[in-house]
Each structure stands twice: as C-alpha cells, then as structure tokens.
Design a protein around this motif. Structure first.
Motif, PDB file in Angstrom:
ATOM      1  N   THR A 143      -3.830 -14.863  -0.274  1.00  0.00           N
ATOM      2  CA  THR A 143      -3.373 -15.990  -1.089  1.00  0.00           C
ATOM      3  C   THR A 143      -2.144 -15.609  -1.913  1.00  0.00           C
ATOM      4  OG1 THR A 143      -5.674 -16.729  -1.248  1.00  0.00           O
ATOM      5  CG2 THR A 143      -4.084 -17.752  -2.736  1.00  0.00           C
ATOM      6  N   ALA A 144      -2.164 -14.410  -2.471  1.00  0.00           N
ATOM      7  CA  ALA A 144      -1.011 -13.954  -3.248  1.00  0.00           C
ATOM      8  C   ALA A 144       0.248 -13.913  -2.399  1.00  0.00           C
ATOM      9  CB  ALA A 144      -1.295 -12.571  -3.844  1.00  0.00           C
ATOM     10  N   ALA A 145       0.107 -13.440  -1.156  1.00  0.00           N
ATOM     11  CA  ALA A 145       1.266 -13.354  -0.268  1.00  0.00           C
ATOM     12  C   ALA A 145       1.815 -14.732   0.071  1.00  0.00           C
ATOM     13  CB  ALA A 145       0.879 -12.610   1.009  1.00  0.00           C
ATOM     14  N   SER A 146       0.931 -15.696   0.295  1.00  0.00           N
ATOM     15  CA  SER A 146       1.383 -17.033   0.695  1.00  0.00           C
ATOM     16  C   SER A 146       1.897 -17.860  -0.480  1.00  0.00           C
ATOM     17  CB  SER A 146       0.247 -17.790   1.394  1.00  0.00           C
ATOM     18  OG  SER A 146      -0.835 -18.018   0.508  1.00  0.00           O
ATOM     19  N   GLU A 147       1.371 -17.597  -1.693  1.00  0.00           N
ATOM     20  CA  GLU A 147       1.723 -18.410  -2.860  1.00  0.00           C
ATOM     21  C   GLU A 147       2.773 -17.757  -3.760  1.00  0.00           C
ATOM     22  OE1 GLU A 147       0.677 -21.428  -3.494  1.00  0.00           O
ATOM     23  OE2 GLU A 147      -0.783 -21.573  -1.866  1.00  0.00           O
ATOM     24  N   GLY A 148       3.122 -16.505  -3.482  1.00  0.00           N
ATOM     25  CA  GLY A 148       4.064 -15.814  -4.350  1.00  0.00           C
ATOM     26  C   GLY A 148       3.445 -15.335  -5.650  1.00  0.00           C
ATOM     27  N   TRP A 149       2.126 -15.117  -5.639  1.00  0.00           N
ATOM     28  CA  TRP A 149       1.426 -14.617  -6.821  1.00  0.00           C
ATOM     29  C   TRP A 149       1.513 -13.091  -6.878  1.00  0.00           C
ATOM     30  CZ3 TRP A 149      -3.878 -17.623  -6.255  1.00  0.00           C
ATOM     31  CH2 TRP A 149      -3.638 -19.004  -6.382  1.00  0.00           C
ATOM     32  N   HIS A 150       1.076 -12.548  -7.995  1.00  0.00           N
ATOM     33  CA  HIS A 150       1.020 -11.098  -8.187  1.00  0.00           C
ATOM     34  C   HIS A 150      -0.446 -10.665  -8.075  1.00  0.00           C
ATOM     35  CE1 HIS A 150       5.216 -10.517  -9.701  1.00  0.00           C
ATOM     36  NE2 HIS A 150       5.067 -11.811  -9.951  1.00  0.00           N
ATOM     37  N   VAL A 151      -0.781  -9.899  -7.047  1.00  0.00           N
ATOM     38  CA  VAL A 151      -2.155  -9.468  -6.839  1.00  0.00           C
ATOM     39  C   VAL A 151      -2.365  -8.111  -7.493  1.00  0.00           C
ATOM     40  CG1 VAL A 151      -1.682  -8.423  -4.568  1.00  0.00           C
ATOM     41  CG2 VAL A 151      -4.014  -9.175  -5.146  1.00  0.00           C
ATOM     42  N   ILE A 152      -3.509  -7.969  -8.178  1.00  0.00           N
ATOM     43  CA  ILE A 152      -3.850  -6.734  -8.895  1.00  0.00           C
ATOM     44  C   ILE A 152      -5.177  -6.204  -8.329  1.00  0.00           C
ATOM     45  CG2 ILE A 152      -4.218  -5.636 -11.147  1.00  0.00           C
ATOM     46  CD1 ILE A 152      -1.485  -6.858 -10.971  1.00  0.00           C
ATOM     47  N   PRO A 153      -5.164  -5.601  -7.155  1.00  0.00           N
ATOM     48  CA  PRO A 153      -6.405  -5.040  -6.624  1.00  0.00           C
ATOM     49  C   PRO A 153      -6.705  -3.679  -7.242  1.00  0.00           C
ATOM     50  CG  PRO A 153      -4.637  -4.752  -5.039  1.00  0.00           C
ATOM     51  CD  PRO A 153      -4.037  -5.421  -6.254  1.00  0.00           C
ATOM     52  N   ASP A 154      -7.998  -3.324  -7.283  1.00  0.00           N
ATOM     53  CA  ASP A 154      -8.327  -1.970  -7.720  1.00  0.00           C
ATOM     54  C   ASP A 154      -8.569  -1.062  -6.522  1.00  0.00           C
ATOM     55  OD1 ASP A 154     -10.748  -2.979  -6.889  1.00  0.00           O
ATOM     56  OD2 ASP A 154     -11.862  -2.422  -8.697  1.00  0.00           O
ATOM     57  N   THR A 155      -8.142  -1.534  -5.339  1.00  0.00           N
ATOM     58  CA  THR A 155      -8.251  -0.752  -4.120  1.00  0.00           C
ATOM     59  C   THR A 155      -6.985  -0.951  -3.297  1.00  0.00           C
ATOM     60  OG1 THR A 155      -9.644  -0.296  -2.179  1.00  0.00           O
ATOM     61  CG2 THR A 155      -9.382  -2.604  -2.822  1.00  0.00           C
ATOM     62  N   SER A 156      -6.686   0.027  -2.442  1.00  0.00           N
ATOM     63  CA  SER A 156      -5.482  -0.060  -1.623  1.00  0.00           C
ATOM     64  C   SER A 156      -5.823   0.114  -0.151  1.00  0.00           C
ATOM     65  CB  SER A 156      -4.473   1.015  -2.034  1.00  0.00           C
ATOM     66  OG  SER A 156      -3.362   1.016  -1.150  1.00  0.00           O
ATOM     67  N   ASP A 157      -5.278  -0.799   0.668  1.00  0.00           N
ATOM     68  CA  ASP A 157      -5.448  -0.701   2.117  1.00  0.00           C
ATOM     69  C   ASP A 157      -4.276   0.037   2.769  1.00  0.00           C
ATOM     70  OD1 ASP A 157      -3.411  -2.522   1.802  1.00  0.00           O
ATOM     71  OD2 ASP A 157      -4.442  -4.190   2.783  1.00  0.00           O
ATOM     72  N   GLY A 158      -3.382   0.567   1.964  1.00  0.00           N
ATOM     73  CA  GLY A 158      -2.213   1.261   2.475  1.00  0.00           C
ATOM     74  C   GLY A 158      -0.977   0.386   2.507  1.00  0.00           C
ATOM     75  N   GLU A 159      -1.163  -0.934   2.450  1.00  0.00           N
ATOM     76  CA  GLU A 159      -0.043  -1.866   2.421  1.00  0.00           C
ATOM     77  C   GLU A 159       0.266  -2.299   0.989  1.00  0.00           C
ATOM     78  OE1 GLU A 159      -0.637  -5.073   5.126  1.00  0.00           O
ATOM     79  OE2 GLU A 159      -0.984  -3.772   6.856  1.00  0.00           O
ATOM     80  N   THR A 160      -0.762  -2.669   0.250  1.00  0.00           N
ATOM     81  CA  THR A 160      -0.608  -2.974  -1.165  1.00  0.00           C
ATOM     82  C   THR A 160      -0.834  -1.687  -1.934  1.00  0.00           C
ATOM     83  OG1 THR A 160      -1.459  -5.213  -0.808  1.00  0.00           O
ATOM     84  CG2 THR A 160      -1.407  -4.412  -3.073  1.00  0.00           C
ATOM     85  N   VAL A 161       0.224  -1.185  -2.577  1.00  0.00           N
ATOM     86  CA  VAL A 161       0.158   0.160  -3.161  1.00  0.00           C
ATOM     87  C   VAL A 161       0.458   0.161  -4.658  1.00  0.00           C
ATOM     88  CG1 VAL A 161       1.204   2.461  -3.155  1.00  0.00           C
ATOM     89  CG2 VAL A 161       0.743   1.293  -0.984  1.00  0.00           C
ATOM     90  N   VAL A 162       1.479  -0.551  -5.087  1.00  0.00           N
ATOM     91  CA  VAL A 162       1.990  -0.400  -6.455  1.00  0.00           C
ATOM     92  C   VAL A 162       0.938  -0.793  -7.488  1.00  0.00           C
ATOM     93  CG1 VAL A 162       3.702  -1.186  -8.120  1.00  0.00           C
ATOM     94  CG2 VAL A 162       4.383  -0.677  -5.766  1.00  0.00           C
ATOM     95  N   ALA A 163       0.358  -1.995  -7.374  1.00  0.00           N
ATOM     96  CA  ALA A 163      -0.615  -2.441  -8.381  1.00  0.00           C
ATOM     97  C   ALA A 163      -1.875  -1.578  -8.395  1.00  0.00           C
ATOM     98  CB  ALA A 163      -0.960  -3.916  -8.174  1.00  0.00           C
ATOM     99  N   PRO A 164      -2.497  -1.277  -7.240  1.00  0.00           N
ATOM    100  CA  PRO A 164      -3.682  -0.393  -7.311  1.00  0.00           C
ATOM    101  C   PRO A 164      -3.357   1.007  -7.801  1.00  0.00           C
ATOM    102  CG  PRO A 164      -3.126  -0.922  -5.030  1.00  0.00           C
ATOM    103  CD  PRO A 164      -2.305  -1.819  -5.892  1.00  0.00           C
TER     104      PRO A 164
END
Length: 398
Positions: free
Chosen positions: A181-202
């Motif tokens: 949803t973040a990718a499609s809406e231009g939101w900022h996602v803050i996960p506490d886990t990383s799949d290797g693609e989303t890195v900066v916030a986690p």
C-alpha cells in the motif's frame, strides 16, 4: 521455586566472536541518542536486580532491564518505531528544503508532516510506537493488523489517532500489505523487519533499539561484565540491536547470546541451524504475541547469523506462571510488571538454568551474570489482570 520447561535447544553452528560490519549508519547511534533524549518524558528505564531468582537458579546475578515504563507506552518500541518516523520526516524535509538538520517541531515542518502518511504492520506494540511518533510529529498514520491482535491493543494504537486496518492472514501478511500500500500510495512505511528490499526504515528502527542496552551499559558501570544475555526474538530487531551493542562494548569477550522463541514460530531456530533465513509457515500465533513471526528480518540476520550462540524454544504454557512469579516477587527494589512477550527472555533463562544438560551447554553457573530485557508491561491490561489476578496498579501498590 518457579519451574518451567523448554521445548528445544540448539547451538548456532556459525557463531563467531569477531564483530562483523554492522548494518547501521555510522553515526546512527549518536543520532538516536540525540533524538530520543530530546523527547518530552525521556528517562532511562530501570535496571532491576532479581537476586531472589538468581539464588533459586544458582547463578551469580540477573539484571532485568524493565522497558514497561518507556514513555508511558508500556514497551521498548518507541525507541524504534517513533525514532524511525523522525528519520523519515527528517530525510523528506532535507530533500524538500536542502536543510541537513531540520527542526522537526517547527511550524514549517509540521505543515509538511501533515501531508505525509506513515504506515506500518504490527502485532501490537510496534504500531502503537509508530502511531505515537506520527502524532508527535503531526503525520497521518495507518496501521495494519492481523486478526489475532486483541481489541485492547488496537484501541491503544487508535488512541494516538491512527487508522486501523485488518488484514487476513498472519503478521507477515500484514507486513506485506503495508509495504504494498505504501508503494502504491506514496506513503512512508516503517516496518520493524526487512525483506532485503525495504532497508532504510527498518534499519532506523533497529538502530533505535540499541538504546536499551546503551542505557544498561551506563547503569552497569562498576559491575563485573555480563556473561550471558537471553533475548526474545520475533523478527529479531530488539535481539540483534541488543547483541550488537554488547558486541560493540565487549568485543570478542561478548556475552554468550541466547535467542528465545515460541516453539511454533521459531524462525530463528530454524534459520540459524540452516545457515540461511528460513520461513516458518502454518499456525504461528502465540501467547507471546510480539514473537508470533515466521520470517526473520534480514537486517537482524546480518548480526545474529554469527552473533547468536544458542537458540531455545518455549511452549506457550510458560507465559502465565512467569508473569505471576514476577508480579509476586518483582525485583530487589520494586515490583515488576511484565507482559506475555516481556517475560519470554527471562523464561528462556529459567527453563535452561533448571535443566542440567542445558545448563552445562550454556555454561551457566554461580559466576554467571545474566542480562535480560522485559520488553513490555501490561500492554493488554485485561489479559494481564486475568493472568495475574490483579491489575498492574494493584501489583505496583503492593
């Protein structure tokens, strides 16, 4: 004497003593200290001595870092989620204005933040932290939960102004939905886990968690070194941050590091044995709700693949007796409120120290000085009262 058992114990075949390159910004810890210490209400959380339990287990000392009072949110999570919100806003403002060190509480920053949407997935505490951070800085917030998240935990998140959206499936499904949803809406996602693609916030989340041990190292000055740490792990953020900070401080003399998980969702147990991340599927719900995760964070993996020495798994039946024990015994100086996930690291210590074979494998004895984190208090007050027989307020007034 408290008696609980473990399910499985294994040694990490790839454990090492040499500190690897850590997956954090070089000045990230200094930034986390500066930001978090500037927040209203900041104070180091207590480091309790559990001398009664240490005597029962025949170990030298047990230090219990109690995160339940942290910013009134009941857990260590503000150090990660809310800190990552601040970093997301700071980077966006720098990109917009060119100012490398923007004042996030200025009128201009708040007007900018009001146009941002922050999102995350949670099993309770992370979402509450992100929502609290979003409200502090003036951002819109949408939090994704799976069906197993209790209504009380949802209400606690919504109290900070967040919109709650339920996702079919597990916590890992909610993580994927928040990211999509973040990718499609231009939101900022803050996960506490990383799949290797989303890195900066986690990475920011995990970096912030290092402050738990950073504070403890100051509180332990003048004491003999810690020999063992028992760290509960869901995706691994807190565990990897804690192991990394001790590793930085102690070098090759770092403590023996034991990862503790529910047996039905022991992704770290399986991954460390395999030498690569392994997803655990099927029924992963646990009474230790904050650990009900089937996939490790790849940021945490970079630390724990060699920084963890042993893995122990527990059944959900350990939760209630451990919570009642702490409510009755507390620490040397004060009662301790510990929730279902909060007790799990300590439960791992009790289970292994009570088993002669496990005790020998981990090198536990009268000279052991053990560090454990109470990662949450009564974050679901109704469940806490049902299990303990008293509210947190009643326990603290004893």
């Amino acid at each position: 004497m408290i008696k609980i058992g473990m399910k499985r114990l294994a040694k990490n075949p790839n454990a090492a003593r040499t500190l690897p390159p850590l997956p954090f910004e070089q000045d990230g810890l200094d930034t986390a200290r500066k930001v978090v210490r500037s927040w209203a209400g900041y104070a180091p959380t207590p480091l309790c001595s559990l001398s009664d339990l240490a005597a029962e287990l025949d170990v030298g000392a047990i230090y219990f870092k109690d995160e339940s009072p942290r910013f009134g949110l009941g857990s260590f999570k503000p150090l990660g989620g809310a800190f990552a919100v601040s970093r997301a806003l700071s980077r966006a403002l720098t990109e917009e204005t060119g100012n490398e060190d923007p004042d996030l509480f200025s009128d201009k920053a708040r007007a900018f933040a009001a146009k941002m949407t922050i999102t995350a997935a949670t099993d309770g505490n992370h979402g509450r932290s992100v929502a609290w951070g979003a409200r502090m800085y003036g951002c819109r917030c949408v939090i994704y939960v799976c069906a197993s998240v209790s209504q009380k935990r949802r209400d606690a998140i919504a109290a900070y102004g967040a919109e709650i959206r339920e996702v079919d499936g597990s916590f890992d499904d909610a993580v994927r939905k928040a990211g999509e949803t973040a990718a499609s809406e231009g939101w900022h996602v803050i996960p506490d886990t990383s799949d290797g693609e989303t890195v900066v916030a986690p990475r920011d989340v995990t970096q912030g968690y290092m402050l738990v041990v950073d504070e403890a190292l100051e509180q332990l000055k003048g004491e003999r070194p810690i020999t063992h740490i028992f760290l509960q792990a869901g995706v691994g953020g807190m565990a990897s941050a804690s192991a990394a900070r001790f590793w930085q401080a102690y070098g090759e003399n770092r403590p023996v590091t034991v990862i503790v998980e529910p047996d039905q969702c022991a992704c770290w147990y399986e991954s460390l044995l395999a030498g690569e991340p392994v997803a655990v599927t099927g029924e992963t719900d646990s009474a230790m709700a904050g650990l009900a995760c089937g996939e490790v964070s790849l940021i945490a993996w970079d630390v724990l693949k060699t920084g963890a020495d042993h893995m122990v798994t527990l059944g959900d039946e350990v939760v209630e007796p451990m919570m009642r024990y702490l409510a009755q015994k507390g620490g040397d100086a004060r009662p301790v409120i510990a929730g279902e996930t909060g007790i799990s690291g300590l439960a791992g210590l009790v289970a292994t120290a009570s088993n002669p074979d496990a005790r020998k494998a981990l090198g536990l004895g009268p000279d052991s000085r053990i560090f454990v984190i109470n990662s949450e208090g009564d974050t679901d007050p109704e469940a806490y009262c049902r299990i303990v027989g008293k509210s947190a307020e009643e326990v603290l007034s004893q």
